[in-house]
Design an enzyme around this catalytic site. Structure first.
Site, short mmCIF file in Angstrom:
data_model
loop_
_atom_site.label_atom_id
_atom_site.label_comp_id
_atom_site.label_asym_id
_atom_site.label_seq_id
_atom_site.Cartn_x
_atom_site.Cartn_y
_atom_site.Cartn_z
N ASN A 10 0.38 -1.14 -0.10
CA ASN A 10 -0.09 0.20 0.22
C ASN A 10 1.30 1.01 -0.01
O ASN A 10 1.69 1.94 0.93
CB ASN A 10 -0.40 -0.15 0.87
CG ASN A 10 -1.46 1.86 1.31
OD1 ASN A 10 -1.41 2.62 0.46
ND2 ASN A 10 -2.39 1.07 2.77
N LYS A 12 0.45 4.22 0.45
CA LYS A 12 -0.23 5.19 0.68
C LYS A 12 -0.04 7.14 -0.56
O LYS A 12 -0.30 6.26 -1.52
CB LYS A 12 0.05 5.26 1.72
CG LYS A 12 -0.70 4.52 2.88
CD LYS A 12 0.23 4.84 4.17
CE LYS A 12 -0.51 2.94 4.83
NZ LYS A 12 -0.41 3.36 6.07
N HIS A 95 -9.47 0.69 5.04
CA HIS A 95 -7.79 0.41 5.12
C HIS A 95 -8.34 1.55 7.04
O HIS A 95 -9.29 2.61 6.60
CB HIS A 95 -7.08 2.22 4.42
CG HIS A 95 -5.57 2.04 5.01
ND1 HIS A 95 -5.62 2.42 5.98
CD2 HIS A 95 -4.58 0.70 4.75
CE1 HIS A 95 -4.15 2.56 6.19
NE2 HIS A 95 -3.61 1.38 5.62
N GLU A 97 -7.13 4.20 8.25
CA GLU A 97 -6.91 5.49 7.66
C GLU A 97 -8.37 6.23 7.08
O GLU A 97 -8.38 7.31 7.75
CB GLU A 97 -5.31 6.32 7.28
CG GLU A 97 -4.43 5.82 7.58
CD GLU A 97 -3.01 5.33 6.75
OE1 GLU A 97 -2.93 5.71 5.67
OE2 GLU A 97 -2.20 4.73 7.65
N GLU A 167 -5.28 -5.21 10.28
CA GLU A 167 -4.53 -4.30 10.41
C GLU A 167 -4.35 -3.90 12.27
O GLU A 167 -5.26 -2.51 12.27
CB GLU A 167 -4.15 -2.77 9.14
CG GLU A 167 -4.15 -4.05 8.08
CD GLU A 167 -3.85 -2.88 6.74
OE1 GLU A 167 -2.26 -2.68 7.50
OE2 GLU A 167 -4.50 -1.90 7.15
N GLY A 173 2.59 1.99 10.94
CA GLY A 173 3.70 3.52 10.47
C GLY A 173 3.85 3.36 12.28
O GLY A 173 4.34 4.57 12.01
N SER A 213 3.69 -1.99 10.54
CA SER A 213 5.15 -2.39 10.43
C SER A 213 5.82 -3.46 9.88
O SER A 213 6.76 -3.93 10.82
CB SER A 213 5.24 -1.76 12.11
OG SER A 213 5.04 -0.07 12.13
N GLY A 235 4.35 1.71 5.21
CA GLY A 235 6.21 1.84 4.44
C GLY A 235 7.14 1.81 3.98
O GLY A 235 8.27 1.41 3.45
P1 PGA Z 1 2.85 0.14 7.49
O1 PGA Z 1 1.18 0.30 7.28
O2 PGA Z 1 3.36 -0.93 6.73
O3 PGA Z 1 3.53 1.07 6.80
O4 PGA Z 1 2.42 0.04 9.24
C1 PGA Z 1 0.41 -0.68 6.76
C2 PGA Z 1 -0.96 -0.12 6.47
O5 PGA Z 1 -0.81 0.96 6.75
O6 PGA Z 1 -1.05 -1.26 5.17
#
Ligand code: PGA
Length: 250
Positions: A10, A12, A95, A97, A167, A173, A213, A235
């Site tokens: 992803n 983002k 997601h 977010e 998640e 993140g 993460s 990330g």
């Molecule tokens: P992250 O994000 O690997 O940066 O923690 C995962 C995600 O939001 O899909």
């Protein structure tokens, strides 16, 4: 385990067209001999650039969201028809977010899930609890509600095109990963929710990715767990140097 691992990136709200093209080319070249299923989900504005690079490779093209309506007066939204036109195969929905920053609720997410499925897309439905929910002992309850409401009205036949991504919001993140044991416990719980809704065969078959993460250093230990069938990577998906080792874990 009969389920195939599925590793998704992803991206983002990152990258310009030239940066996205560079990453997509690197992934296409370096994952050519990869054994698992892969996906890259760039921003809407990058889809047209990335689509021809991934076409014919083993990496699917994903979008990070879609509108809940097919078309019409929806300023700022992107339609499933527009995504299909660009060659998008998979849509990530719900997601954290989208849920927590942009206030999407289960009813809206469910509408998107059904619309995307009705247009033939694969859907990655994200679920996961906030830190305060975990600390209050409500992680399972939150994941159950998000799963049940997110899939409301989805037929058993359409469930074949649904992937779940667990998640935990506190791990996204933040550099904090759920332990493989904690993640596996929720994955197993969610699989039992699917068994209750769709029967044991569907539960055995559904892919449940872990996200939060995921890094080259922790991917193999997470994937070794019985109920963890892949990863949704944020990330570490932004560079081939970090995504490829995750995608080729083990
Ligand atoms: P992250 O994000 O690997 O940066 O923690 C995962 C995600 O939001 O899909």
């Amino acid at each position: 385990m009969s389920r195939n691992y599925y590793i998704a990136g992803n991206w983002k709200m990152h990258k310009t067209r030239s940066e996205a093209a560079e990453l997509a080319k690197a992934l296409a070249a370096q994952l050519k001999d990869g054994k698992h299923r892969y996906l890259a989900a760039p921003s809407f504005t990058l889809l047209e650039t990335v689509a021809p690079i991934l076409k014919g490779t083993n990496i699917r093209l994903g979008a990070q969201n879609c509108a809940a309506e097919e078309q019409g007066a929806h300023t700022g939204e992107v339609s499933v028809l527009q995504l299909k036109d660009l060659g998008v195969q998979t849509v990530i929905l719900g997601h954290s977010e989208r849920r927590h920053v942009y206030r999407e609720d289960d009813a809206l997410i469910n509408k998107k899930v059904k619309l995307a499925l009705s247009h033939g897309f694969e859907v990655i439905l994200c679920i996961g609890e906030l830190l305060e929910e975990r600390e209050a002992g409500k992680a399972e309850q939150v994941c159950e509600v998000q799963t049940v409401k997110g899939l409301d009205g989805v037929s058993a036949a359409d469930l074949d095109r649904v992937v779940l991504a667990y998640e935990p919001v506190w791990a996204i993140g933040t550099g904090k990963t759920a332990t493989p044991e904690d993640a596996d416990a929720i994955h197993g719980f969610v699989r039992r929710v699917i068994a209750r809704l769709y029967g044991p065969a569907a539960a055995e078959k559904i892919i449940i990715q872990y996200g939060g993460s995921v890094k080259p250093e922790n991917a193999a230990a997470l994937m070794a767990k019985e109920n963890i069938d892949g990863a949704l990577v944020g990330g570490a998906a932004l560079k081939a140097e970090t995504f490829v080792p995750i995608a080729k874990f083990g």
